[in-house]
Design an enzyme around this catalytic site. Structure first.
Site, PDB file in Angstrom:
ATOM      1  N   GLY A  17       0.985  -1.233  -0.097  1.00  0.00           N
ATOM      2  CA  GLY A  17       0.168   0.299  -0.567  1.00  0.00           C
ATOM      3  C   GLY A  17       1.028   1.366  -0.348  1.00  0.00           C
ATOM      4  O   GLY A  17       1.901   1.456   0.057  1.00  0.00           O
ATOM      5  N   VAL A  22       4.240  -6.031   2.968  1.00  0.00           N
ATOM      6  CA  VAL A  22       3.978  -6.748   4.316  1.00  0.00           C
ATOM      7  C   VAL A  22       4.649  -7.982   3.408  1.00  0.00           C
ATOM      8  O   VAL A  22       3.925  -8.387   2.448  1.00  0.00           O
ATOM      9  CB  VAL A  22       2.720  -6.860   4.908  1.00  0.00           C
ATOM     10  N   LYS A  37       7.395  -6.495   8.031  1.00  0.00           N
ATOM     11  CA  LYS A  37       6.290  -4.840   7.680  1.00  0.00           C
ATOM     12  C   LYS A  37       7.951  -4.199   7.237  1.00  0.00           C
ATOM     13  O   LYS A  37       8.003  -3.708   8.191  1.00  0.00           O
ATOM     14  CB  LYS A  37       5.746  -4.380   8.695  1.00  0.00           C
ATOM     15  N   ASP A 131      -7.966   2.107  16.604  1.00  0.00           N
ATOM     16  CA  ASP A 131      -7.974   2.302  15.204  1.00  0.00           C
ATOM     17  C   ASP A 131      -8.363   0.473  15.122  1.00  0.00           C
ATOM     18  O   ASP A 131      -7.954  -0.327  14.588  1.00  0.00           O
ATOM     19  CB  ASP A 131      -6.572   2.014  14.721  1.00  0.00           C
TER      20      ASP A 131
END
Length: 790
Positions: A17, A22, A37, A131
């Site tokens: 992204g 990842v 990551k 989150d």
């Protein structure tokens, strides 16, 4: 070529992204599979984004919990930064919901419980995830879930710019208020609702409308099964104070509700259901074997492209779900402004410090080529591309050797390198390569390596081309610096600190950490560090209780010694608040007409610190006054609190409730009052000419009105007269009543008051006069004419 973590071999990419990617990788030394990551190059050049990434790594090192994905280490150098994490062999909850829709209630409860336990660990550390969403929950093949991605976590009570994923943001985040554990409870309940119903509680796609719904719209509890509606109403309450205080408290409510509604085995059935759902998506598991690649296309990207596109579609508020199988890389709405650390973060401890020393590991590695010591095969020039040589020139990273010490499977790199050095190679190949390689290799390694790599070849020719066969000693690793910091002492008496050690080489060094506290025994532990040039270890010491008013010190020495010797850091623990160990109270009122109630309070404390005391007076349960005071300087106190009533509360119950340092005591007293009319008496009573006259005396305790009633009776007739007396405390009055009474009849007078007199009423009476008697005739015989009077 993208930067990759040194010491790891990437297998395939799991997601990507705007904020990074990842990957599935294997640890070269042990063969353990991990998830890595990576932070994107664009964000790595942003100091705020890099600091946030480093903060997430630091935070995860402190959160060791079965329900949170474990971090193995953090790696950062001039070319990149990444977090090496536990590989969770599962799929995201988002993937399960997208493919299967609503889950059964037991499965939803299992997911909620696992998430709440992970959040509770963060709450215990004073953190709020902020989150929580389906993308950040990974469900393994056995039905166990793990929480990931603490990228925007904050300290409890922190006021920050609104950030998170809008469909799961609590009302207080929409209003810009501080985040608390109740914020995570709200988000977890919203996800629980989605698992039960297949849709979110509020589904507007317009941010302003969605925010209004979270703030004001009723909770759509009727869409959920009846047995769990109470949990949803509590968890989605608009006011944080009406939600469970934290995730751990909510777990207790959840378990009680689940047992009552679905039986004692609800959790086992829920996990079986989740395992079945994961099995349907087995092709998404990181452990799933990928089909052979076609042409030059990356197979991992081909498989996960659809998932990645869908993740972009469902992510809201700037958050992007990038890996359905392992982790979620989140682009937060607003960057935290914390500055980056002065130097890169070293390896994060994955096991308690007491386990960091591995028995049997030598302090100093044996020199290369020592007989009987297995050495890693060397690469020939043909096996070392330019990119590898450049990576070798970069500063070494800090692989976490301890948790990956035991190989789970053969490293993937070894089989790829072995064929170059196996006996199947033609003997003619080795002589051709050896002369070209000798000048750049360490002479000490050549005599030993060459025979091992060239079976059947006499070592003599190889030695002839070696410039210097004399063995050389490996350079001694020196400790360049030691820093100690980050000392904290929790309310539970657990001390925490961080130690960073920098060395000149990768050989083993030993660090000895000693904890001390004023007036108590300490603790010492040894850390064996090797394989890198920089190490960061988190240390803990669990004391029996918080050392109030004492100083906790962490001292670190190294072998070999660091320049300047030992390093230490100290923390002065504030004095603990004084506790109330005893509280007693009594209540008294004086005799009438007294109006002041007095509460006698006795307080015993554990220290001389300040203790607030409050006394609340009430009449019949209704508060009438509050008194407060602050006690300090002693450990035993006797204090009086008084309250004066406007008028004596006759016949009522007076109470006092005293609160001191979390303790409460209560006392009560009934208020007796003497009669208002002390005495009523008939001073004189008489009857004459058909009238009864009575003179009455009345004595009262106050000037309030008193009603006097005088009853008259004569024979079979009678009547009464009344009069109201007020303004004085002593009265004398005369009342009369005309009566019809026959001669000699009884008459009476009775005087009474309202309110009644202390001695009751008074009476008097008598008889009317006797009737007059009739005259009797003269019975003396009259003289006869012939009688002679003598």
């Amino acid at each position: 070529m993208e930067w990759s973590a040194p010491g790891y071999t990437e297998i395939r990419q799991l997601g990507a992204g705007a904020s990074g990617r990842v990957t599935l990788a294997v640890h070269d030394e042990t063969g353990v599979k991990v998830a890595i990551k990576y932070l994107s190059a664009r964000l790595r050049r942003d100091p705020a984004a890099l600091a946030r990434f480093q903060s997430e790594a630091r935070l995860l090192t402190t959160l060791r919990d079965p329900n949170i994905a474990t971090i193995w280490e953090y790696i950062q150098d001039a070319d990149g930064a990444c977090i090496v994490m536990e590989l969770v062999d599962g799929v995201s909850l988002r993937a399960l919901l997208r493919e299967n829709g609503a889950t059964e209630p037991e499965a939803a409860l299992v997911v909620l419980k696992g998430s709440l336990l992970g959040l509770a660990r963060a709450h215990d550390a004073g953190l709020v995830h902020k989150d929580y969403k389906p993308e950040n929950v990974l469900v393994r093949g056995d039905g166990v879930s793990k929480l990931v991605d603490f990228g925007i976590a904050v300290r409890q009570g922190t006021v920050a710019r609104p950030e998170g994923t809008p469909p799961y943001m609590a009302p207080e985040l929409w209003e810009g208020l501080p985040a608390s554990p109740a914020t995570d409870v709200y988000a977890a309940t919203a996800v629980f609702f989605e698992c039960l119903t297949g849709h979110r509680p509020y589904r507007s796609t317009e941010p302003s409308v969605l925010g209004y719904q979270h703030l004001h719209a009723p909770v759509p509890v009727h869409d959920a099964p009846v047995p769990v509606r109470g949990l949803i109403e509590r968890g989605l309450a608009k006011d944080p104070a009406r939600r469970p205080a934290g995730a751990r408290a909510f777990v207790a409510e959840l378990e009680a509700t689940a047992r009552a509604a679905y039986g004692e085995d609800w959790e086992e059935r829920g996990r079986r259901r989740l395992a079945a759902l994961v099995a349907l998506l087995a092709f998404l598991l990181p452990s799933a074997e990928a089909p052979p690649p076609e042409a030059t296309t990356s197979l991992a990207r081909t498989v996960f492209r659809g998932l990645h596109a869908n993740a972009r579609r469902v992510a809201m508020g700037g958050a992007l779900a990038t890996a359905a199988a392992v982790a979620v890389v989140v682009v937060v709405l607003a960057a935290r402004q914390s500055p980056p650390p002065a130097e890169p973060i070293g390896a994060a401890a994955a096991v308690p410090p007491s386990q960091a020393v591995t028995p049997g590991t030598p302090d100093t590695p044996a020199p290369s080529g020592t007989p009987g010591t297995p050495t890693a095969p060397e690469e020939t020039p043909a096996q070392t591309p330019a990119s590898t040589r450049e990576a070798a020139a970069t500063p070494p990273v800090t692989p976490l050797r301890t948790p990956l010490r035991t190989p789970l499977r053969t490293p993937l790199r070894t089989p790829l390198k072995t064929p170059v050095k196996t006996p199947s190679r033609s003997p003619a190949t080795t002589p051709a390569r050896t002369p070209g390689k000798t000048p750049v290799k360490t002479p000490a390694k050549t005599p030993v390596k060459t025979p091992a790599k060239t079976p059947g070849q006499s070592p003599r020719p190889t030695v002839e081309v070696t410039p210097t066969p004399t063995p050389t000693t490996a350079p001694v690793t020196r400790v360049l610096g030691v820093s100690v910091g980050g000392l904290t002492v929790g309310e539970n008496g657990v001390a925490r600190g961080t130690v960073t050690v920098r060395t000149s080489g990768t050989a083993a060094v030993t660090a000895t950490a000693s904890w001390t506290v004023t007036g108590a025994d300490g603790r010492t532990e040894r850390l064996r560090l090797s394989g890198a040039r920089s190490y960061t270890r988190a240390l803990t010491w669990s004391m029996r209780e918080r050392p109030c008013g004492a100083t906790v010190t962490l001292t670190v020495t190294t072998s070999p010694a660091a320049p300047g010797g030992a390093r230490s850091a100290s923390l002065a623990v504030p004095p603990c608040p004084t506790r109330v160990t005893g509280l007693r109270v009594s209540l008294s009122l004086p005799d009438a007409p007294g109006r002041t109630a007095t509460a006698q309070v006795r307080v015993a404390t554990s220290g001389t610190g300040e203790v607030p005391v409050q006394a609340r007076f009430a009449v019949g349960g209704d508060a009438v006054g509050t008194r407060t005071a602050s006690l300090s300087g002693r450990t035993s106190y006797a204090r009086s609190f008084t309250h004066t009533f406007r008028s004596r509360p006759c016949g009522a119950t007076v109470s006092v409730r005293v609160t001191a340092g979390g303790r409460t005591a209560t006392a009560r007293a009934s208020v007796p009052c003497p009669p208002r009319v002390r005495q009523v008496s008939i001073v004189r009573a008489a009857y004459g000419d058909g009238v009864i006259v009575a003179t009455v005396a009345v004595t009262t305790s106050d000037t309030r009105p008193v009603r006097l009633v005088v009853s008259f009776a004569a024979g079979e007739g009678g009547g009464s007269e009344s009069v109201t007396l007020s303004g004085r405390t002593s009265y004398t009055t005369t009342l009369r009543q005309a009566v019809k009474a026959s001669c000699g009849a009884r008459w009476s007078v009775t005087a009474a008051t309202d309110p009644a007199a202390a001695g009751g009423s008074d009476s008097a009476g008598g008889r009317t006069g006797e009737c007059p008697k009739a005259e009797e005739p003269d019975r003396t015989p009259s003289p006869r004419s012939d009688d002679t009077i003598r």
